[in-house]
Design an enzyme around this catalytic site. Structure first.
Site, mmCIF file in Angstrom:
data_model
loop_
_atom_site.group_PDB
_atom_site.id
_atom_site.type_symbol
_atom_site.label_atom_id
_atom_site.label_comp_id
_atom_site.label_asym_id
_atom_site.label_seq_id
_atom_site.Cartn_x
_atom_site.Cartn_y
_atom_site.Cartn_z
ATOM 1 N N LYS A 68 0.850 -1.196 0.000
ATOM 2 C CA LYS A 68 0.000 0.000 0.000
ATOM 3 C C LYS A 68 0.886 1.245 0.000
ATOM 4 O O LYS A 68 1.906 1.295 0.711
ATOM 5 C CB LYS A 68 -0.901 -0.029 1.247
ATOM 6 N N SER B 173 -9.668 2.022 3.005
ATOM 7 C CA SER B 173 -8.852 2.782 2.083
ATOM 8 C C SER B 173 -7.892 1.938 1.254
ATOM 9 O O SER B 173 -7.398 2.392 0.232
ATOM 10 C CB SER B 173 -8.052 3.834 2.848
ATOM 11 N N SER C 228 -9.534 -0.296 7.233
ATOM 12 C CA SER C 228 -9.013 -0.239 5.859
ATOM 13 C C SER C 228 -8.270 -1.463 5.361
ATOM 14 O O SER C 228 -7.933 -1.533 4.182
ATOM 15 C CB SER C 228 -8.114 0.979 5.689
HETATM 16 N N1 GLN Z 1 -12.917 4.444 6.524
HETATM 17 C C1 GLN Z 1 -12.274 4.923 7.697
HETATM 18 C C2 GLN Z 1 -11.872 6.363 7.503
HETATM 19 O O1 GLN Z 1 -12.192 6.888 6.509
HETATM 20 C C3 GLN Z 1 -11.094 4.057 8.044
HETATM 21 C C4 GLN Z 1 -9.904 4.309 7.219
HETATM 22 C C5 GLN Z 1 -8.712 3.461 7.568
HETATM 23 O O2 GLN Z 1 -8.812 2.438 8.250
HETATM 24 N N2 GLN Z 1 -7.549 3.931 7.140
HETATM 25 O O3 GLN Z 1 -11.270 6.976 8.319
#
Ligand code: GLN
Length: 491
Positions: A80, A155, A179
Site C-alpha cells: 500500500k 482505504s 481499511s
Molecule cells: N474508513 C475509515 C476512515 O475513513 C477508516 C480508514 C482506515 O482504516 N484507514 O477513516
C-alpha cells in the site's frame, strides 16, 4: 505448469525453495498479469518492474549458493502506498506527495526485503487512508475485480484488488478504522489488522497515530499469517511498538485448518443487530455462525453497550490526530510546492500548496479535527470522544472475560457501485460500522470470506483480545476450511 499467479504464497515459496521454479519466473508471471489486467483494475499506482526483477534474481542467487531461505522467499508482494519505500515513489494517494521518493524504507518494507519477498509496486488507496472505497485517491479509483463498476473497499482497495485480480499473492495494508478488513470483505480476500503496536508504524505515513496499524492481506488465512509473522514484532524505532514477540499466528492458522473448534467460545455482539446492514450480508453471517458451531465452537451472545458510540467517537479522534499529523505537509519539506515565485510569503505558499495538494475529504477531516481540538471545544468533543474510547475498551475487556473471541459481519454491505456514496460523507463512514470498535480498543481483527450475497463476497470478522492475534487466525482458518476461497468471475 499451472498458472503461477493462481497459487498461494505458501505454494509459491515451496516451489522456489525446491527449485521447481525460480523467483524470477514467479515475478515475471505477476508482472505480466499486472500488464494484462491493471488498466481495468487500477490496483497499482506504481509498478517497480526493475526493482522486482532484481530482488527476485537476488533470491535465486542466494538459493543457488545454498543459502537457507525464509518461508516467503521469492514471493511477490504489493505494498500500500502509505509505507515509505527507498527511492520508489510514495504518494499516500495524494497530490501533495506526487513525485516524492523517500530516502528510507519503512520497517515493514525492510523486513519484507530481508525475508526475500519481492516488492512488485505500490497500491492505490484513498488519500491519506481516509475513506472506505478508494474513490478518494487523487489518482482515480480502483475497480473491484468481481465487478469493475463497483468499489474494492477502502482505504486499501488497491492491495485487496491486486489479490483478487491475481496480480499479487500477498499485499500490505494499513487499518485505522477498517481499511484492511473492509476491502478484504468486499473483494473476497483475507485481511488482518494486528494488535495495535504489534506491527511497526516506522515509515507509515501517519493518519491517526493512536489507531494506525499496518498488516497483512492475502487470499488465504495461512498466507496472511505467514506475512504477519514476517512483518510483525518489536521495533525500537516506533515508541508504541510492543516489546513482545508476535503470537504464533502460523501455528494457529494451521490448527484452525484442521476444522476443529472444540473448546472455543465465540461471542456475538448483541448491539450489532444488523440494523443498517443488508439482509444478504446478515444471512451469510448467520450461516457462518452455524458452520462455526458445527465445528465445535460454543456461541453465546454478549453485550457491548458502548459500541453504538464508536463511529462518532472515531470521527472525532481520527480527524483530530490527522489535523496535527498533516501539518507537516507544508510545501517546504516534501513533495508539492505551489506559488513559490519569490514574491509570496511563506504562509501564502503553504496555503496555496495545501489548497492544491489536498482533496476534499482530507480538508474536511483537517477542519473537523482542528475544530474539535480548539480551546473551548476540546472538552466537549475530543475529551468526550476519549472517554467513550475508554468505555468501548471496557466493553471489550468484559466481553473477553466471557468469550475467546467476538464475531460479526465485517461490513454492513457488499461492494457498492462506484459513485454511490461519495455525495454524502456519512454514507461512506457507515462502511466501517463493524470494524471501528476494534481500532478504538487496539485489539486484532481479521476478515475472512464467508459467502456471497447477490454474487458478491461477504466477509466475517473475528475480533480477539490484544496480543491474542493467534486466536483470530485459528477461527478464521477453521471457517475457511469449510467455505473455501473465492474466485471472481474471469476478468
Ligand atoms: N474508513 C475509515 C476512515 O475513513 C477508516 C480508514 C482506515 O482504516 N484507514 O477513516
Amino acid at each position: 505448469m499451472t498458472d503461477l499467479t493462481r497459487m498461494t504464497a505458501t505454494d509459491l515459496a515451496g516451489l522456489v525453495a525446491s527449485g521447481e521454479t525460480s523467483a524470477a519466473e514467479v515475478t515475471r508471471a505477476h508482472l505480466d498479469r499486472i500488464a494484462a489486467v491493471d488498466d481495468r483494475v487500477h490496483a497499482f499506482l506504481h509498478v517497480d518492474t526493475e526493482g522486482a526483477l532484481a530482488a527476485a534474481r537476488a533470491v535465486d542467487e542466494r538459493r543457488a549458493a545454498g543459502e537457507q531461505l525464509g518461508p516467503l522467499a521469492g514471493v511477490p508482494v504489493a505494498v500500500k502506498d502509505v509505507l515509505t519505500t527507498k527511492g520508489v515513489p510514495t504518494t499516500v494517494g495524494s497530490k501533495i506527495l506526487e513525485g516524492w521518493r523517500p530516502p528510507y524504507d519503512a520497517t515493514i518494507v525492510q523486513r519484507l526485503r530481508a525475508a526475500g519477498t519481492v516488492m512488485l509496486g505500490k497500491t492505490n488507496m484513498d488519500e491519506f487512508a481516509m475513506g472506505s472505497s478508494t474513490e478518494y485517491s487523487a489518482y482515480g479509483p480502483t475497480h473491484n475485480p468481481w465487478d469493475t463498476d463497483r468499489i474494492p473497499g477502502g482505504s486499501g482497495g488497491g492491495s485487496a484488488a491486486a489479490l483478487a485480480a491475481y496480480e499479487a499473492p500477498l499485499a500490505i495494508g494499513s487499518d485505522t478504522g477498517g481499511s484492511i478488513r473492509q476491502p478484504g470483505a468486499v473483494t473476497g480476500t483475507v485481511g488482518a489488522k494486528p494488535t495495535y503496536g504489534g506491527t511497526s508504524r516506522y515509515g507509515l505515513v501517519a493518519f491517526s497515530s493512536s489507531l494506525d496499524t499496518p498488516g497483512p492481506c492475502a487470499r488465504t488465512v495461512l498466507d496472511a499469517a505467514l506475512l504477519h509473522q514476517v512483518i510483525g514484532g518489536h521495533d525500537p524505532r516506533d515508541s508504541t511498538s510492543i516489546p513482545q514477540p508476535v503470537p504464533d499466528v502460523v501455528a494457529a492458522a494451521k490448527l484452525g485448518a484442521t476444522g476443529d473448534l472444540t473448546g472455543v467460545k465465540l461471542g456475538i455482539v448483541k448491539e450489532f443487530t444488523g440494523e443498517g446492514a443488508e439482509p444478504g450480508v446478515m444471512a451469510a453471517f448467520r450461516e457462518s455462525v452455524d458452520t462455526l458451531a458445527k465445528l465445535g465452537a460454543e456461541i453465546v451472545e454478549v453485550s457491548c453497550p458502548h459500541f453504538r458510540y464508536a463511529l462518532p467517537a472515531y470521527y472525532l479522534i481520527a480527524p483530530s490526530e490527522c489535523s496535527s499529523n498533516l501539518a507537516r505537509f507544508d510545501g517546504v519539506r516534501f513533495g508539492l510546492r505551489v506559488g513559490d515565485d519569490g514574491n509570496r510569503s511563506l504562509e501564502e505558499v503553504m496555503s496555496l500548496t495545501r489548497e492544491a495538494g489536498f482533496g476534499a475529504e482530507v480538508k474536511r477531516r483537517i477542519m473537523v479535527g482542528t475544530y474539535a481540538l480548539s480551546s473551548g471545544y476540546y472538552d466537549a468533543y475530543y475529551g468526550q470522544a476519549q472517554k467513550v474510547r475508554t468505555l468501548i475498551t471496557r466493553d471489550f475487556t468484559a466481553a473477553f472475560e466471557q468469550v475467546d473471541a467476538l464475531i460479526s459481519p465485517t461490513t454492513p454491505f457488499v461492494a457498492f457501485p462506484i459513485g454511490a456514496r461519495t455525495a454524502d460523507p456519512y454514507q461512506m463512514y457507515l462502511a466501517d460500522l463493524f470494524t471501528i470498535p476494534t481500532n478504538l480498543y487496539g485489539g486484532p481483527g481479521i476478515s475472512v470470506p464467508c459467502g456471497l450475497s447477490e454474487g458478491l463476497p461477504v466477509g466475517l470478522q473475528v475480533m480477539a483480545p490484544t496480543m491474542a492475534d493467534d486466536r483470530m487466525y485459528r477461527v478464521a482458518a477453521a471457517l475457511e476450511s469449510v467455505v473455501g476461497t473465492f474466485t471472481p468471475p474471469a476478468l
